[in-house]
Design an enzyme around this catalytic site. Structure first.
Site, PDB file in Angstrom:
ATOM      1  N   HIS A  51       0.882  -1.166   0.000  1.00  0.00           N
ATOM      2  CA  HIS A  51       0.000   0.000   0.000  1.00  0.00           C
ATOM      3  C   HIS A  51       0.921   1.218   0.000  1.00  0.00           C
ATOM      4  O   HIS A  51       2.089   1.119   0.427  1.00  0.00           O
ATOM      5  CB  HIS A  51      -0.884   0.018   1.250  1.00  0.00           C
ATOM      6  CG  HIS A  51      -1.923  -1.077   1.231  1.00  0.00           C
ATOM      7  ND1 HIS A  51      -1.914  -2.123   2.107  1.00  0.00           N
ATOM      8  CD2 HIS A  51      -2.990  -1.277   0.417  1.00  0.00           C
ATOM      9  CE1 HIS A  51      -2.934  -2.921   1.842  1.00  0.00           C
ATOM     10  NE2 HIS A  51      -3.594  -2.437   0.812  1.00  0.00           N
ATOM     11  N   ASP A  54       2.385   1.623   3.290  1.00  0.00           N
ATOM     12  CA  ASP A  54       3.355   0.595   3.680  1.00  0.00           C
ATOM     13  C   ASP A  54       4.737   1.076   3.226  1.00  0.00           C
ATOM     14  O   ASP A  54       5.745   0.842   3.894  1.00  0.00           O
ATOM     15  CB  ASP A  54       3.092  -0.752   2.983  1.00  0.00           C
ATOM     16  CG  ASP A  54       1.780  -1.408   3.400  1.00  0.00           C
ATOM     17  OD1 ASP A  54       1.441  -1.332   4.589  1.00  0.00           O
ATOM     18  OD2 ASP A  54       1.117  -2.012   2.533  1.00  0.00           O
TER      19      ASP A  54
HETATM   20  C1  XUL Z   1      -9.249  -6.114   0.790  1.00  0.00           C
HETATM   21  C2  XUL Z   1      -8.083  -6.516   0.032  1.00  0.00           C
HETATM   22  C3  XUL Z   1      -6.925  -5.577   0.060  1.00  0.00           C
HETATM   23  C4  XUL Z   1      -6.333  -5.340  -1.281  1.00  0.00           C
HETATM   24  C5  XUL Z   1      -5.192  -4.374  -1.314  1.00  0.00           C
HETATM   25  O1  XUL Z   1     -10.216  -7.062   0.890  1.00  0.00           O
HETATM   26  O2  XUL Z   1      -8.062  -7.588  -0.529  1.00  0.00           O
HETATM   27  O3  XUL Z   1      -5.948  -6.097   0.903  1.00  0.00           O
HETATM   28  O4  XUL Z   1      -5.869  -6.538  -1.796  1.00  0.00           O
HETATM   29  O5  XUL Z   1      -5.555  -3.098  -1.043  1.00  0.00           O
END
Ligand code: XUL
Ligand code: MN
Length: 346
Positions: A51, A54
């Site tokens: 992210h 992150d």
């Molecule tokens: C939410 C999900 C997230 C995404 C990344 O359900 O899967 O972790 O993969 O933002």
């Protein structure tokens, strides 16, 4: 069947989670990013997903210059570790500005915040050496249907995607659909929706998708059919393999944990379509059980990859000509049993 090739694996720092749920606090103490990177490397994975925060913690409090500086420092750390960044995803569901949605908020200032933060994620992705930005549209939907105009929200989403595509000519957007949670109903619940909205953008070629097994199951769909559908458009650019026991909260179980046959069919679809030939990774968006002790903290990741590789052997050793003959005879009972016995065989 396509020629045999090997797969590359990754996970994100959030997949080494601490066990908190809406009903109780963490059950494991948090670990540093460096520790997580060391674990990923020790397990022999190839890449990490990020992210934006992150990669650059506390991103909203930092200037563009500072964000770029920290992204460059992280890239050096990844290079030293020999680990690639698979993607960067703007985390648009935590900030006060995204309480009522991010790109589809009813408040123009909040929509602007969401777009600007996404542009910073693109800058980070480019510095980290990836052209892939993943968009899980967490809060783009409604709790109360009358609170938003779904038709207008399609325009808002396209506006946001267009701003991202214009910001960097090489970036690709992979939409990760999920039908619900945290929203009651999401505006982009399936791969069909993701690929349809891609067509409305200024550069449809650069808008594809990411399939998560659990999200497909939550939409009442078979993840392997979703894989076949996306790959018919050459638009499956990333994948979150995990498992889900029916229509509940998003469980992010280890791959194959709830339904081995559904997992087998996903691996078989990936094989048949040649997933990974353009450098795409197998990512495990799985979480440890709340009950897991720190000693076994990485088991769900290692186990998911082991299960994937075992199912890969099963997909490669499946007797396709025998299956074809049964299909020709329309003896689906025998075909069904053949699959079961193949999965049960040593
Ligand atoms: C939410 C999900 C997230 C995404 C990344 O359900 O899967 O972790 O993969 O933002
Ligand atoms: Mn995911």
């Amino acid at each position: 069947m396509a020629k045999k090739h090997s797969y590359k694996f990754c996970f994100g720092p959030w997949n080494i989670s601490e066990g908190a749920d809406p009903y109780g606090p963490p059950t494991r103490s948090p670990q540093t990013f460096d520790w997580k990177l060391d674990q990923l490397k020790a397990l022999g994975f190839d890449a990490m997903m990020f992210h934006d925060d992150d990669a650059v913690p506390d991103i909203d409090a930092k200037s563009e210059v500072q964000i770029r500086k920290e992204a460059r420092a992280l890239k050096r750390r990844l290079d030293d570790a020999g680990i690639a960044a698979e993607m960067v995803a703007p985390r648009l569901w935590f900030a006060p500005q995204t309480i009522d949605g991010a790109y589809t908020s009813n408040d123009a200032r909040c929509r602007k915040y969401a777009i600007e933060r996404s542009l910073r994620s693109i800058d980070i992705a480019r510095i980290m050496g990836t052209d892939l930005v993943v968009l899980w549209l967490a809060r783009e939907g409604s709790y109360i249907r009358e609170s938003k105009n779904a038709r207008r929200c399609v325009d808002y989403l396209v506006e946001a995607f267009d701003a991202m595509l214009a910001h960097d000519k090489r970036i690709r957007l992979a939409i990760e659909p999920k039908p619900n949670e945290p929203m009651d109903v999401a505006y982009v619940p399936t791969i069909g929706h993701a690929l349809a909205i891609a067509q409305l953008t200024r550069d449809p070629k650069r808008v594809g998708c990411l399939i998560e097994s659990a999200h497909a199951i939550l939409a009442g769909l078979d993840p392997s059919d979703e894989i076949d559908f996306a790959m018919a458009f050459n638009k499956l650019w990333s994948l979150h393999l995990n498992d889900q026991n029916g229509l509940k909260f998003d469980q992010d179980k280890p791959f194959g944990s709830a339904n081995l046959r559904v997992a087998f069919n996903q691996v078989r679809s990936l094989e048949q379509n040649g997933y990974g030939r353009n450098g795409e990774y197998i990512c495990f968006d799985v979480h440890p059980f709340r009950t897991t002790s720190e000693e076994h903290w990485l088991a769900h990741l290692d186990n998911s990859r082991r299960t994937f590789l075992r199912l890969l052997e099963k997909a490669r050793s499946f007797n396709d000509s025998e299956a074809k003959a049964l299909v020709q005879k329309r003896d689906y009972a025998a075909l069904d049993q053949m699959v079961i016995e193949h999965l049960l065989s040593k």
